[in-house]
Design an enzyme around this catalytic site. Structure first.
Site, PDB file in Angstrom:
ATOM      1  N   TYR A   1      -1.911  -0.666  11.114  1.00  0.00           N
ATOM      2  CA  TYR A   1      -2.032  -1.308   9.794  1.00  0.00           C
ATOM      3  C   TYR A   1      -0.855  -0.938   8.900  1.00  0.00           C
ATOM      4  O   TYR A   1      -0.152  -1.807   8.365  1.00  0.00           O
ATOM      5  CB  TYR A   1      -3.355  -0.910   9.110  1.00  0.00           C
ATOM      6  CG  TYR A   1      -3.354  -1.185   7.616  1.00  0.00           C
ATOM      7  CD1 TYR A   1      -3.332  -2.497   7.140  1.00  0.00           C
ATOM      8  CD2 TYR A   1      -3.333  -0.146   6.677  1.00  0.00           C
ATOM      9  CE1 TYR A   1      -3.301  -2.768   5.773  1.00  0.00           C
ATOM     10  CE2 TYR A   1      -3.306  -0.411   5.322  1.00  0.00           C
ATOM     11  CZ  TYR A   1      -3.292  -1.721   4.869  1.00  0.00           C
ATOM     12  OH  TYR A   1      -3.245  -1.985   3.526  1.00  0.00           O
TER      13      TYR A   1
ATOM     14  N   LYS B   1       2.262  -3.261   7.360  1.00  0.00           N
ATOM     15  CA  LYS B   1       2.528  -3.434   5.918  1.00  0.00           C
ATOM     16  C   LYS B   1       3.963  -2.980   5.598  1.00  0.00           C
ATOM     17  O   LYS B   1       4.656  -3.605   4.792  1.00  0.00           O
ATOM     18  CB  LYS B   1       1.524  -2.637   5.074  1.00  0.00           C
ATOM     19  CG  LYS B   1       0.107  -3.171   5.089  1.00  0.00           C
ATOM     20  CD  LYS B   1      -0.048  -4.570   4.488  1.00  0.00           C
ATOM     21  CE  LYS B   1       0.197  -4.620   2.994  1.00  0.00           C
ATOM     22  NZ  LYS B   1      -0.137  -5.948   2.419  1.00  0.00           N
TER      23      LYS B   1
ATOM     24  N   THR C   1       0.822  -1.209   0.000  1.00  0.00           N
ATOM     25  CA  THR C   1       0.000   0.000   0.000  1.00  0.00           C
ATOM     26  C   THR C   1       0.857   1.262   0.000  1.00  0.00           C
ATOM     27  O   THR C   1       1.990   1.248   0.495  1.00  0.00           O
ATOM     28  CB  THR C   1      -0.902  -0.007   1.247  1.00  0.00           C
ATOM     29  OG1 THR C   1      -1.516   1.258   1.399  1.00  0.00           O
ATOM     30  CG2 THR C   1      -0.109  -0.288   2.523  1.00  0.00           C
ATOM     31  N   ASP C   2       0.272   2.351  -0.493  1.00  0.00           N
ATOM     32  CA  ASP C   2       0.967   3.640  -0.430  1.00  0.00           C
ATOM     33  C   ASP C   2       1.061   4.181   0.999  1.00  0.00           C
ATOM     34  O   ASP C   2       1.827   5.113   1.271  1.00  0.00           O
ATOM     35  CB  ASP C   2       0.291   4.679  -1.342  1.00  0.00           C
ATOM     36  CG  ASP C   2      -1.178   4.919  -1.028  1.00  0.00           C
ATOM     37  OD1 ASP C   2      -1.729   4.298  -0.095  1.00  0.00           O
ATOM     38  OD2 ASP C   2      -1.792   5.749  -1.739  1.00  0.00           O
ATOM     39  N   GLU C   3       0.279   3.581   1.916  1.00  0.00           N
ATOM     40  CA  GLU C   3       0.268   4.112   3.288  1.00  0.00           C
ATOM     41  C   GLU C   3       1.590   3.917   4.010  1.00  0.00           C
ATOM     42  O   GLU C   3       1.814   4.522   5.058  1.00  0.00           O
ATOM     43  CB  GLU C   3      -0.853   3.446   4.094  1.00  0.00           C
ATOM     44  CG  GLU C   3      -2.207   3.744   3.529  1.00  0.00           C
ATOM     45  CD  GLU C   3      -3.337   3.344   4.457  1.00  0.00           C
ATOM     46  OE1 GLU C   3      -3.084   3.132   5.649  1.00  0.00           O
ATOM     47  OE2 GLU C   3      -4.462   3.262   3.967  1.00  0.00           O
TER      48      GLU C   3
HETATM   49  P1  NAD Z   1      -9.508  -7.558   2.330  1.00  0.00           P
HETATM   50  O1  NAD Z   1      -9.512  -7.301   3.802  1.00  0.00           O
HETATM   51  O2  NAD Z   1     -10.738  -7.313   1.541  1.00  0.00           O
HETATM   52  O3  NAD Z   1      -9.080  -9.080   2.051  1.00  0.00           O
HETATM   53  C1  NAD Z   1      -8.044  -9.710   2.771  1.00  0.00           C
HETATM   54  C2  NAD Z   1      -8.172 -11.216   2.579  1.00  0.00           C
HETATM   55  O4  NAD Z   1      -7.097 -11.849   3.283  1.00  0.00           O
HETATM   56  C3  NAD Z   1      -9.480 -11.804   3.147  1.00  0.00           C
HETATM   57  O5  NAD Z   1     -10.056 -12.691   2.216  1.00  0.00           O
HETATM   58  C4  NAD Z   1      -9.025 -12.534   4.406  1.00  0.00           C
HETATM   59  O6  NAD Z   1      -9.844 -13.659   4.731  1.00  0.00           O
HETATM   60  C5  NAD Z   1      -7.614 -12.948   4.022  1.00  0.00           C
HETATM   61  N1  NAD Z   1      -6.752 -13.181   5.203  1.00  0.00           N
HETATM   62  C6  NAD Z   1      -6.598 -12.365   6.283  1.00  0.00           C
HETATM   63  N2  NAD Z   1      -5.741 -12.927   7.156  1.00  0.00           N
HETATM   64  C7  NAD Z   1      -5.328 -14.095   6.616  1.00  0.00           C
HETATM   65  C8  NAD Z   1      -4.439 -15.116   7.027  1.00  0.00           C
HETATM   66  N3  NAD Z   1      -3.768 -15.044   8.206  1.00  0.00           N
HETATM   67  N4  NAD Z   1      -4.239 -16.184   6.215  1.00  0.00           N
HETATM   68  C9  NAD Z   1      -4.911 -16.284   5.039  1.00  0.00           C
HETATM   69  N5  NAD Z   1      -5.774 -15.339   4.584  1.00  0.00           N
HETATM   70  C10 NAD Z   1      -5.983 -14.270   5.366  1.00  0.00           C
HETATM   71  O7  NAD Z   1      -8.283  -6.704   1.772  1.00  0.00           O
HETATM   72  P2  NAD Z   1      -8.081  -5.988   0.351  1.00  0.00           P
HETATM   73  O8  NAD Z   1      -8.613  -4.616   0.415  1.00  0.00           O
HETATM   74  O9  NAD Z   1      -8.522  -6.919  -0.713  1.00  0.00           O
HETATM   75  O10 NAD Z   1      -6.484  -5.860   0.314  1.00  0.00           O
HETATM   76  C11 NAD Z   1      -5.682  -6.873  -0.278  1.00  0.00           C
HETATM   77  C12 NAD Z   1      -4.229  -6.454  -0.230  1.00  0.00           C
HETATM   78  O11 NAD Z   1      -4.056  -5.244  -0.959  1.00  0.00           O
HETATM   79  C13 NAD Z   1      -3.690  -6.183   1.178  1.00  0.00           C
HETATM   80  O12 NAD Z   1      -2.381  -6.676   1.256  1.00  0.00           O
HETATM   81  C14 NAD Z   1      -3.713  -4.670   1.293  1.00  0.00           C
HETATM   82  O13 NAD Z   1      -2.726  -4.216   2.188  1.00  0.00           O
HETATM   83  C15 NAD Z   1      -3.411  -4.274  -0.135  1.00  0.00           C
HETATM   84  N6  NAD Z   1      -3.922  -2.966  -0.564  1.00  0.00           N
HETATM   85  C16 NAD Z   1      -5.237  -2.652  -0.415  1.00  0.00           C
HETATM   86  C17 NAD Z   1      -5.707  -1.436  -0.882  1.00  0.00           C
HETATM   87  C18 NAD Z   1      -7.171  -1.050  -0.782  1.00  0.00           C
HETATM   88  O14 NAD Z   1      -7.532   0.066  -1.135  1.00  0.00           O
HETATM   89  N7  NAD Z   1      -8.053  -1.933  -0.345  1.00  0.00           N
HETATM   90  C19 NAD Z   1      -4.815  -0.533  -1.472  1.00  0.00           C
HETATM   91  C20 NAD Z   1      -3.464  -0.876  -1.595  1.00  0.00           C
HETATM   92  C21 NAD Z   1      -3.030  -2.114  -1.150  1.00  0.00           C
HETATM   93  O1  TDX Z   2     -17.060   5.896   7.279  1.00  0.00           O
HETATM   94  C1  TDX Z   2     -15.988   6.375   6.911  1.00  0.00           C
HETATM   95  N1  TDX Z   2     -15.893   7.737   6.754  1.00  0.00           N
HETATM   96  C2  TDX Z   2     -14.749   8.348   6.352  1.00  0.00           C
HETATM   97  O2  TDX Z   2     -14.717   9.586   6.228  1.00  0.00           O
HETATM   98  C3  TDX Z   2     -14.822   5.570   6.614  1.00  0.00           C
HETATM   99  C4  TDX Z   2     -14.894   4.068   6.768  1.00  0.00           C
HETATM  100  C5  TDX Z   2     -13.679   6.196   6.184  1.00  0.00           C
HETATM  101  N2  TDX Z   2     -13.632   7.558   6.068  1.00  0.00           N
HETATM  102  C6  TDX Z   2     -12.402   8.192   5.542  1.00  0.00           C
HETATM  103  C7  TDX Z   2     -11.090   7.722   6.138  1.00  0.00           C
HETATM  104  C8  TDX Z   2     -10.119   7.849   4.968  1.00  0.00           C
HETATM  105  O3  TDX Z   2      -9.625   9.177   4.889  1.00  0.00           O
HETATM  106  O4  TDX Z   2     -12.336   7.817   4.155  1.00  0.00           O
HETATM  107  C9  TDX Z   2     -10.987   7.590   3.735  1.00  0.00           C
HETATM  108  C10 TDX Z   2     -10.862   6.162   3.215  1.00  0.00           C
HETATM  109  O5  TDX Z   2     -11.021   5.294   4.318  1.00  0.00           O
HETATM  110  P1  TDX Z   2     -10.841   3.703   4.190  1.00  0.00           P
HETATM  111  O6  TDX Z   2     -11.792   3.176   3.174  1.00  0.00           O
HETATM  112  O7  TDX Z   2     -10.883   3.139   5.569  1.00  0.00           O
HETATM  113  O8  TDX Z   2      -9.393   3.583   3.520  1.00  0.00           O
HETATM  114  P2  TDX Z   2      -7.918   4.051   3.989  1.00  0.00           P
HETATM  115  O9  TDX Z   2      -7.819   4.162   5.468  1.00  0.00           O
HETATM  116  O10 TDX Z   2      -7.537   5.229   3.152  1.00  0.00           O
HETATM  117  O11 TDX Z   2      -7.087   2.744   3.536  1.00  0.00           O
HETATM  118  C11 TDX Z   2      -7.390   2.078   2.285  1.00  0.00           C
HETATM  119  O12 TDX Z   2      -6.450   2.394   1.298  1.00  0.00           O
HETATM  120  C12 TDX Z   2      -5.147   1.897   1.464  1.00  0.00           C
HETATM  121  C13 TDX Z   2      -7.442   0.568   2.469  1.00  0.00           C
HETATM  122  O13 TDX Z   2      -8.408   0.243   3.478  1.00  0.00           O
HETATM  123  C14 TDX Z   2      -6.099   0.006   2.815  1.00  0.00           C
HETATM  124  O14 TDX Z   2      -6.146  -1.409   2.899  1.00  0.00           O
HETATM  125  C15 TDX Z   2      -5.129   0.408   1.752  1.00  0.00           C
HETATM  126  O15 TDX Z   2      -3.851   0.015   2.108  1.00  0.00           O
END
Ligand code: NAD
Ligand code: TDX
Length: 332
Positions: A148, A152, A121-123
């Site tokens: 989190y 990462k 992630t960019d975080e």
């Molecule tokens: P998500 O929470 O929707 O899915 C995570 C999955 O991992 C789930 O299916 C969960 O059951 C599985 N999991 C959790 N712990 C586990 C374990 N110990 N063993 C096996 N499986 C396990 O997450 P996502 O949003 O799909 O994110 C996927 C990846 O992408 C993550 O590594 C996250 O850091 C990265 N990422 C997410 C975003 C975003 O915006 N969602 C952005 C950048 C990077």
């Molecule tokens: O109800 C809400 N209201 C609100 O204002 C929620 C759930 C979030 N927010 C804000 C917080 C953040 O500034 O919205 C923005 C996005 O929130 P999230 O969806 O929780 O994402 P963020 O914390 O930015 O992280 C996401 O992007 C990077 C993913 O969850 C991560 O897994 C990924 O690494």
């Protein structure tokens, strides 16, 4: 790349990746997923059984991981605890899965010389000021804010060390905020869509000035595939689609697209340590590997996502009460 092990393939991005791979390539996929609260078997519904297998298990289970990694041509590692707000309530699962789980996979990739792609992630780079012209790039120093993002960051550093010390054939990618189908309703965009669909008012943290850099999940996954096939070993690639928007603007767009007044939302308690702005410079990925995002309009992608949640109420409705009860306890 005939046989892939996809960790976290029953979650949001992982399940979209598996669909993308089945649609765009000939590869067979084994999904390793623990099916935590965030992983659901039905995210893989409709995929052909002769192309996709689901193994339910933990990425920190060394015996299981050794067997599955040994049988794969490549590992694409999505599995993680992924929600910042949860990491503030209880950091331990983030340490277990994101750090110990990644370590366990790396040891197996090392033992079997298996190609490894780490999804991050960019975080990990912390945040930027709103008026800073800078964006994150591959050499930006790590400066994570939350449990989190620090877990990462730790996992990224393990991958880099296993490349350098043990010759693991790995690439890394750090992507910005994804949106699209199958995203858990704890996350910002689907939470607001399902709030409106279930008669609740959407909830904005603080003033909503925080900026996120949005990318459609299919664009992220196309980039991951490109890096897996053609990325240089040991390299990190940033993935982003120039989609910077304030949370307030995203909130208003959701309300507009769903036929609601643009001020029909509540301001709620801010997230502790809330990162201000993320912004990705993805020019390395574009110049070196020729990737470009296919989704040109955020509003069109958002409208399609809203339609998806309208059409999949049976998927999200059973989760809604519990997710909102958790937020209500925090005044959110
Ligand atoms: P998500 O929470 O929707 O899915 C995570 C999955 O991992 C789930 O299916 C969960 O059951 C599985 N999991 C959790 N712990 C586990 C374990 N110990 N063993 C096996 N499986 C396990 O997450 P996502 O949003 O799909 O994110 C996927 C990846 O992408 C993550 O590594 C996250 O850091 C990265 N990422 C997410 C975003 C975003 O915006 N969602 C952005 C950048 C990077
Ligand atoms: O109800 C809400 N209201 C609100 O204002 C929620 C759930 C979030 N927010 C804000 C917080 C953040 O500034 O919205 C923005 C996005 O929130 P999230 O969806 O929780 O994402 P963020 O914390 O930015 O992280 C996401 O992007 C990077 C993913 O969850 C991560 O897994 C990924 O690494």
């Amino acid at each position: 790349m005939q046989s892939l092990l996809v960790t976290g393939g029953a979650g949001f991005i992982g399940s979209n990746f598996v669909r993308w791979v089945v649609g765009q390539t000939d590869a067979r996929v084994v999904v390793l997923d623990k099916l935590t609260y965030a992983g659901r078997r039905d995210t893989l519904d409709g995929l052909p059984g002769d192309r996709v297998d689901l193994v339910v298990g933990d990425i920190a289970d060394a015996h299981l991981v050794d067997r599955l990694v040994g049988a794969a041509d490549a590992v694409v590692h999505f599995a993680a605890e992924s929600h910042n707000d949860n990491s503030l309530r209880d950091p331990w699962p983030f340490i277990h899965t994101n750090i110990v789980g990644t370590f366990t996979l790396l040891q197996a990739a090392r033992d079997h010389s298996t190609r490894f792609h780490h999804v991050s992630t960019d975080e990990v780079y912390g945040d930027l000021e709103l008026d800073d012209p800078a964006r994150f790039h591959e050499t930006t120093p790590y400066n994570p804010s939350s449990p989190y993002s620090s877990s990462k960051a730790a996992s990224d550093l393990l991958v880099r060390a296993w490349v350098r010390s043990f010759g693991v054939r790995a690439t890394l990618s750090n992507c910005s905020n994804n949106y699209g189908p199958w995203q858990h309703i704890e996350k910002f965009i689907p939470r607001q869509i399902t709030n409106i669909l279930s008669g609740r008012r959407p909830k904005l943290y603080g003033a909503g000035r925080n900026v996120r850099d949005w990318i459609h999940v299919d664009d992220h996954n196309a980039a991951v595939w490109t890096i897996l096939e053609r990325g240089r070993l040991g390299e990190t690639y940033l993935i982003g689609a120039d989609g910077e928007k304030s949370n307030l603007d995203v909130m208003r767009a959701i309300l507009r697209l769903m036929g609601q007044p643009e001020d029909a939302f509540d301001h709620v308690a801010d997230r502790p340590g809330h990162d201000l702005r993320y912004a990705i410079d993805s020019s390395k990925l574009r110049a070196e590997l020729g990737w470009t995002p296919a989704y040109r309009s955020f509003e069109d992608g958002l409208a399609a996502t809203i339609e998806w949640y309208r059409g999949h109420e049976e998927w999200w409705r059973p989760l809604k009460e519990q997710v909102e009860a958790g937020y209500a306890q925090q005044g959110q």
